[in-house]
Design a protein around this motif. Structure first.
Motif, short mmCIF file in Angstrom:
data_model
loop_
_atom_site.label_atom_id
_atom_site.label_comp_id
_atom_site.label_asym_id
_atom_site.label_seq_id
_atom_site.Cartn_x
_atom_site.Cartn_y
_atom_site.Cartn_z
N THR A 122 -8.40 11.84 -9.82
CA THR A 122 -7.95 12.05 -11.19
C THR A 122 -6.78 11.10 -11.46
OG1 THR A 122 -6.35 13.75 -10.53
CG2 THR A 122 -8.60 14.48 -11.06
N VAL A 123 -6.48 10.89 -12.73
CA VAL A 123 -5.32 10.06 -13.06
C VAL A 123 -4.06 10.66 -12.49
CG1 VAL A 123 -3.93 9.15 -14.96
CG2 VAL A 123 -6.42 9.18 -15.16
N ARG A 124 -3.95 11.98 -12.56
CA ARG A 124 -2.75 12.66 -12.08
C ARG A 124 -2.52 12.45 -10.58
NH1 ARG A 124 -0.04 16.61 -14.61
NH2 ARG A 124 -1.78 16.87 -16.07
N SER A 125 -3.61 12.29 -9.81
CA SER A 125 -3.46 12.15 -8.37
C SER A 125 -3.05 10.74 -7.94
CB SER A 125 -4.77 12.53 -7.67
OG SER A 125 -5.80 11.59 -7.96
N LEU A 126 -3.15 9.76 -8.86
CA LEU A 126 -2.76 8.39 -8.53
C LEU A 126 -1.26 8.21 -8.69
CD1 LEU A 126 -5.53 6.27 -10.32
CD2 LEU A 126 -5.41 6.87 -7.89
N HIS A 127 -0.69 7.31 -7.89
CA HIS A 127 0.69 6.89 -8.11
C HIS A 127 0.76 6.05 -9.39
CE1 HIS A 127 2.28 8.26 -4.24
NE2 HIS A 127 1.15 7.84 -3.71
N GLU A 128 1.98 5.94 -9.93
CA GLU A 128 2.14 5.11 -11.12
C GLU A 128 1.67 3.69 -10.83
OE1 GLU A 128 5.57 3.68 -14.32
OE2 GLU A 128 6.06 5.09 -12.70
N TYR A 129 2.02 3.19 -9.67
CA TYR A 129 1.44 1.93 -9.22
C TYR A 129 1.51 1.89 -7.70
CZ TYR A 129 6.39 0.58 -9.38
OH TYR A 129 7.75 0.55 -9.23
N GLU A 130 0.57 1.17 -7.12
CA GLU A 130 0.46 1.08 -5.67
C GLU A 130 -0.16 -0.26 -5.32
OE1 GLU A 130 -1.21 3.77 -1.90
OE2 GLU A 130 -1.70 4.31 -3.97
N LEU A 131 0.32 -0.86 -4.24
CA LEU A 131 -0.18 -2.15 -3.80
C LEU A 131 -0.23 -2.17 -2.28
CD1 LEU A 131 -1.06 -5.06 -4.60
CD2 LEU A 131 1.35 -5.73 -4.33
N GLY A 132 -1.32 -2.68 -1.73
CA GLY A 132 -1.45 -2.77 -0.28
C GLY A 132 -2.09 -4.07 0.14
N ILE A 133 -1.70 -4.55 1.31
CA ILE A 133 -2.33 -5.73 1.91
C ILE A 133 -2.66 -5.41 3.35
CG2 ILE A 133 -1.21 -7.40 0.38
CD1 ILE A 133 0.81 -7.96 2.61
N GLU A 134 -3.72 -6.03 3.84
CA GLU A 134 -4.16 -5.79 5.22
C GLU A 134 -4.72 -7.07 5.79
OE1 GLU A 134 -6.86 -2.59 7.80
OE2 GLU A 134 -7.02 -2.66 5.61
N GLY A 135 -4.46 -7.29 7.06
CA GLY A 135 -5.00 -8.45 7.76
C GLY A 135 -5.55 -8.05 9.11
N GLY A 136 -6.44 -8.89 9.62
CA GLY A 136 -7.05 -8.59 10.90
C GLY A 136 -7.64 -9.83 11.52
N PRO A 137 -8.41 -9.66 12.58
CA PRO A 137 -8.96 -10.81 13.31
C PRO A 137 -10.00 -11.56 12.48
CG PRO A 137 -9.89 -8.76 14.14
CD PRO A 137 -8.80 -8.38 13.18
N ASP A 138 -10.28 -12.78 12.91
CA ASP A 138 -11.27 -13.63 12.24
C ASP A 138 -10.96 -13.80 10.76
OD1 ASP A 138 -13.07 -13.92 14.61
OD2 ASP A 138 -13.31 -11.76 14.31
N SER A 139 -9.65 -13.88 10.44
CA SER A 139 -9.17 -14.12 9.08
C SER A 139 -9.55 -13.02 8.10
CB SER A 139 -9.69 -15.47 8.56
OG SER A 139 -9.28 -16.53 9.39
N PHE A 140 -9.68 -11.79 8.59
CA PHE A 140 -9.94 -10.66 7.69
C PHE A 140 -8.74 -10.45 6.78
CE2 PHE A 140 -9.34 -6.25 6.53
CZ PHE A 140 -10.59 -5.87 6.07
N ARG A 141 -9.02 -10.28 5.47
CA ARG A 141 -7.97 -10.01 4.49
C ARG A 141 -8.46 -9.00 3.48
NH1 ARG A 141 -7.38 -16.09 2.71
NH2 ARG A 141 -9.43 -16.10 3.71
N ARG A 142 -7.57 -8.11 3.07
CA ARG A 142 -7.90 -7.12 2.04
C ARG A 142 -6.68 -6.83 1.20
NH1 ARG A 142 -10.92 -1.73 3.70
NH2 ARG A 142 -12.72 -3.10 3.41
N VAL A 143 -6.89 -6.71 -0.11
CA VAL A 143 -5.84 -6.33 -1.05
C VAL A 143 -6.32 -5.09 -1.78
CG1 VAL A 143 -4.49 -7.00 -3.06
CG2 VAL A 143 -5.06 -8.70 -1.33
N THR A 144 -5.47 -4.07 -1.87
CA THR A 144 -5.79 -2.86 -2.62
C THR A 144 -4.70 -2.61 -3.66
OG1 THR A 144 -4.61 -1.42 -1.06
CG2 THR A 144 -6.95 -1.83 -0.63
N GLY A 145 -5.05 -1.90 -4.72
CA GLY A 145 -4.06 -1.60 -5.73
C GLY A 145 -4.52 -0.50 -6.66
N SER A 146 -3.55 0.10 -7.35
CA SER A 146 -3.87 1.12 -8.35
C SER A 146 -2.73 1.20 -9.36
CB SER A 146 -4.11 2.48 -7.71
OG SER A 146 -2.91 3.02 -7.18
#
Length: 716
Positions: free
Chosen positions: A177-201
């Protein structure tokens, strides 16, 4: 109406048990005890699920085998594949393919082939993500399971509530739900073999309670095998507000997948060879896919007076996929797409000792499929190459519509003893249009010898499938800490469009029936102290199983049997949480017949790719804190997959494997979270998927030890 004799015996047995259960439920109590019991129930676990009845219910009190995976667990896992999160549940075994691909088992063998995906209903907010008859084995990558609010897995047939494809189970993703989300959120992740991920809300609520937001992610995973990279993006939009006397939920989602696909490596235990495991025999293979969905849910409490509820929902769905069938001679390229609409209404009315639930669903869809081979086949034997000409093999569209309705009546016989009977009727219609020459010639009408080409295209036709699916459940709560139930139910699926219209050799028509599954389940849920336990025994028989016989014809005359024990246990200590789940099951053929590929099925043999044992253990320990209000947790989990046969004759076997993972999680005082995740902690060499076909052992090798680090910031 024809219902299997075995399922008719089940309700009679349940009715015979009624007097005994009712008398046990009618033990003398006093008002003080009842009041105390109600208070204890209110203070007990209140995990809410919706999948079993399509209405909100306590998971503990729901008389069904259902696993609930909450948002915290989903976030902690940081899934790189749907198997990471779903395999935590009893009776569930998702095998990884290449990249985002997967094969599914829910209270079943790992199913493959044209109709395998039709045995499992995949839904988002209780609405199927694909129309009836147009599923895909890999369709779960169209869900943003990485950022879900909750995932529910209902095991066993649920067609009496959901209709078609809810045969072996339901995977239902619930969005935040909208209520369960933070006002804003940002995440980054890295791993082997050049794995990259960006998350946000992001989310926003105005003073009158209207809320809007979005969340999403983008992943680039070049892959640890040669030419096996995955680029993926997922975006979800949401809006919540009050309308009239109810509430409105608007949801929109979109996904894009661009994947280089790695194929099987071949040779007995070849996954043990590190260099061979990293190789890719099919560097030319690919899968490109996209999906979009827009849905609206209007919910109104007390719509029919006190103690009632009504939900009306609608969804638009669009999906497209292009991929190389690298596992076939000639390596043809398939394109498939669908556009569909669905309307759904569910409700519940409680009056005295009776609760009535109802559901009505209607959908319409336009689907298309083409198969094109760019050049002459050269990778098979000369006779096999000759019947696979270059050019179009199939080009057809199907307009379809389905309507179904459920009525369920729950009667409280005693305060702690209820009986529920449900029945659903469904009708599915296909209108098929072949856009090529009928028969099994090449696209220009050229024959492929006296027997014709491999690919057979039926003439234009219409097909209709009518199905009725009943269920009966008895539930007894002898105390607030125990729930016992027995359930008899049926599941069904109409033939998939590809089973009806993508024929081979000289089959001009496929006169197929709907697959049906009859099930009996006995379950017990209990809580004592810090421990909760859920167990279930089941036996199921599947009829009209669709398969391809040795002459290459699609027929629906197979049968299988399924028996098993499932368990889920959880210990909630002050600083330690331990979860244990697993299944001990046997899945057997219940018929004998020669089938495609030179195999012969013998009644009583294990179905291929059906491990009898799958178990998992997780230990979550709070280590303490580094600051005033932060927490540091260590999670260690292990999975055991037992050995299983790889062929119908039960002559080839995979030995199974044990794998451990580790996570170190720190939520700091600065609204920043750090996570160190180590998959395959002990660098175990094993196979994500093992197979035996065309005289060869084939494997999708599993990745070795992999370390991922993520950082997330969330506003207060």
């Amino acid at each position: 109406m024809i219902i299997a004799h075995s399922i008719m015996r089940i309700p009679l047995t349940l009715v015979a048990l009624l007097p005994l259960a009712a008398s046990a439920a009618d033990e003398p109590t006093n008002a003080g005890t009842e009041t105390m019991t109600e208070t204890m129930e209110e203070s007990g676990p209140q995990d809410i699920v919706v999948t079993a009845t399509r209405n909100r219910q306590s998971a503990f009190q729901t008389p069904a085998s259902i696993t609930r995976i909450d948002d915290q667990t989903i976030a902690d896992i940081g899934s790189k594949h749907q198997a990471d999160v779903l395999n935590r549940g009893a009776g569930v075994y998702i095998q990884r393919g290449s990249g985002a691909e997967s094969l599914t088992a829910i209270r079943s063998p790992v199913l493959a082939g044209a109709g395998a995906c039709g045995s499992f209903l995949v839904a988002e907010d209780s609405l199927p993500i694909r129309p009836v008859g147009f599923c895909n084995l890999n369709e779960m990558f169209e869900l943003n399971y990485e950022q879900a609010d909750q995932i529910e897995v209902l095991r066993g047939p649920a067609s009496s509530m959901f209709g078609a494809t809810a045969v072996h189970g339901v995977v239902n993703l619930l969005t935040p739900t909208v209520r369960s989300l933070h006002e804003y959120e940002l995440g980054i992740e890295g791993g082997p073999d050049s794995f990259r991920r960006v998350t946000g809300s992001w989310s926003h609520q105005d003073p009158v309670g209207r809320g809007f937001g979005f969340y999403g992610l983008a992943t680039r995973a070049p892959g640890w095998r040669d030419s096996s990279g995955v680029d993926e993006a997922k975006l979800n939009l949401l809006g919540d507000w009050d309308v009239g006397y109810g509430s409105m939920r608007m949801r929109a989602s979109g996904t894009v997948l661009n994947q280089e696909t790695a194929g099987f490596i071949q040779g007995y235990n070849s996954y043990l060879d590190e260099d061979l495991a990293q190789s890719n025999p099919n560097p030319e293979a690919f899968r490109d896919a996209s999906s979009a969905r827009v849905s609206a849910h209007y919910q109104r409490p007390d719509a029919f007076g006190d103690d009632s509820e009504l939900t009306v929902a609608g969804i638009y769905r669009r999906s497209r996929m292009d991929f190389m069938q690298h596992f076939l001679i000639g390596k043809p390229i398939e394109h498939n797409a669908q556009t569909s609409y669905m309307l759904s209404g569910t409700g519940a009315i409680e009056r005295g000792k009776f609760t009535t639930r109802f559901a009505l669903d209607a959908e319409t869809a336009s689907s298309e499929l083409t198969e094109f081979q760019p050049g002459p086949a050269t990778d098979g034997t000369p006779p096999a190459n000759a019947i696979r000409p270059a050019g179009l093999h199939y080009d057809y569209t199907v307009d379809s519509w389905t309507v179904g309705g459920t009525v369920a009546l729950e009667y409280r016989i005693r305060d702690r003893f209820t009986a529920t009977a449900a029945v659903r009727a469904d009708q599915t219609n296909y209108d098929y249009d072949n856009r090529m020459i009928d028969g099994n010639t090449a696209a220009d009408g050229t024959p492929c010898g006296t027997a014709g080409c491999l690919f057979s295209r039926p003439a234009d036709r219409s097909d209709r499938f009518d199905n009725v699916s009943p269920s009966l459940t008895l539930a007894w709560r002898p105390s607030w800490t125990n729930t016992l139930y027995i359930n008899a139910s049926t599941g069904f699926r109409p033939p998939e469009m590809t089973e009806l219209y993508r024929l081979q050799r000289q089959q001009a028509e496929a006169e197929l029936q709907s697959e049906n599954l009859d099930s009996v389940e006995l379950g017990w849920k209990t809580q004592f102290g810090f421990v909760s336990l859920s167990t279930a025994l089941y036996e199921m028989k599947k009829h009209n199983v669709i398969l391809r016989e040795t002459n290459g014809f699609n027929v629906s005359n197979g049968a299988t049997r399924h028996r098993g024990l499932e368990y889920e246990a959880r210990y909630d200590g002050i600083r330690t949480i331990v979860t244990l789940s697993g299944t001990v099951a046997r899945h057997q053929y219940d018929f004998s017949r020669a089938i495609e590929g030179g195999e012969t099925i013998v009644s009583g043999n294990d179905v291929d790719t059906a491990p009898r044992n799958v178990h998992s253990l997780s230990v979550d320990v709070e280590l303490g804190s580094l600051q005033k209000y932060d927490t540091v947790r260590l999670v260690v989990e292990g999975t055991h997959v037992g050995s299983y046969f790889l062929d119908a004759a039960n002559t080839a076997r995979y030995d199974g494997h044990d794998v451990a993972n580790l996570r170190l999680l720190w939520n700091s005082d600065w609204n920043v979270g750090f996570a160190l995740r180590i998959d395959n902690l002990f660098d175990k060499q094993y196979a994500d998927r093992a197979d035996f076909a065309f005289g060869n052992y084939r494997y999708f090798p599993a990745r070795g030890r992999a370390v991922f680090l993520s950082i997330d910031y969330a506003s207060n």
